[in-house]
Design an enzyme around this catalytic site. Structure first.
Site, PDB file in Angstrom:
ATOM      1  N   GLU A  67       8.753  -9.410  15.831  1.00 46.99           N
ATOM      2  CA  GLU A  67       8.438  -9.826  17.198  1.00 46.99           C
ATOM      3  C   GLU A  67       8.699 -11.322  17.384  1.00 46.99           C
ATOM      4  O   GLU A  67       9.212 -11.753  18.402  1.00 46.99           O
ATOM      5  CB  GLU A  67       6.976  -9.486  17.508  1.00 46.99           C
ATOM      6  CG  GLU A  67       6.619  -9.649  18.952  1.00 46.99           C
ATOM      7  CD  GLU A  67       5.228  -9.144  19.276  1.00 46.99           C
ATOM      8  OE1 GLU A  67       4.733  -9.511  20.354  1.00 46.99           O
ATOM      9  OE2 GLU A  67       4.651  -8.401  18.468  1.00 46.99           O
ATOM     10  N   ARG A 122       0.823  -1.217   0.000  1.00 48.81           N
ATOM     11  CA  ARG A 122       0.000   0.000   0.000  1.00 48.81           C
ATOM     12  C   ARG A 122       0.855   1.263   0.000  1.00 48.81           C
ATOM     13  O   ARG A 122       0.389   2.322  -0.386  1.00 48.81           O
ATOM     14  CB  ARG A 122      -0.997  -0.029   1.166  1.00 48.81           C
ATOM     15  CG  ARG A 122      -2.102  -1.068   0.925  1.00 48.81           C
ATOM     16  CD  ARG A 122      -3.113  -1.123   2.050  1.00 48.81           C
ATOM     17  NE  ARG A 122      -2.530  -1.468   3.332  1.00 48.81           N
ATOM     18  CZ  ARG A 122      -2.358  -2.703   3.783  1.00 48.81           C
ATOM     19  NH1 ARG A 122      -2.727  -3.726   3.051  1.00 48.81           N
ATOM     20  NH2 ARG A 122      -1.832  -2.919   4.954  1.00 48.81           N
TER      21      ARG A 122
END
Length: 171
Positions: free
Chosen positions: A95, A58
């Site tokens: 993460e 995007r």
């Protein structure tokens, strides 16, 4: 015009517990999309970029029309294996694991003034990795920008370049 009126929130996408902010509704509204690009033009022009870098996918939607408006070039940062020709890779920590982004080896000339764009800043990991990659290939990162920022995730703390967002979501 309030751009938040043109961004749809979709709960539990792409997985339960995630609230996804969908810009497709803004893209479908010409006046809102034009306003978004106009706001970015005002925010980015002072950095005098030679090249805008859009982050997959995007970020491409924001960067390409903005590059036309600013009269500068556009290049892409993509996930590994998505760009043709010779590329330069950058592996970064997530993460839970790692990811790899790439840029075409001839996309940036040493010393070019760069602004990196995406639609959303969340944890800041991909944006920070993109900054590192651009610097690795000789780009002068002047700023980073996104349409939206999830401020509660504090992603901008990972960035060591000026950052601007048009909208902030605090929860």
């Amino acid at each position: 015009m309030d751009l938040k009126d043109h961004i749809r929130a979709i709960p539990d996408f792409p997985k339960p517990g995630i609230l996804f902010y969908d810009i497709s509704t803004m893209l479908a509204h010409p006046a809102a999309w034009k306003h978004c690009i106009s706001q970015f033009t005002k925010a980015i022009a002072p950095h005098k970029p030679d090249l805008l870098i859009g982050i997959e996918s995007r970020g491409f939607l924001v960067s390409a029309p903005l590059a036309l408006e600013l009269g500068c070039g556009f290049a892409m940062v993509r996930k590994k294996g998505k760009l043709p020709g010779e590329t330069i890779s950058y592996e970064y920590e997530l993460e839970y694991g790692t990811d790899i982004i790439e840029i075409q080896s001839d996309a940036i000339e040493s010393g070019q003034r760069i602004v990196i764009l995406d639609d959303l800043l969340a944890t800041g990991g991909t944006m920070a990795a993109s900054v590192d990659l651009v610097r690795q290939v000789g780009g002068d990162v002047r700023a980073c920008a996104c349409i939206m920022e999830l401020t509660f995730l504090e992603g901008r703390k990972k960035l060591d370049a000026p950052f601007v967002s048009l909208l902030a979501y605090d929860d």
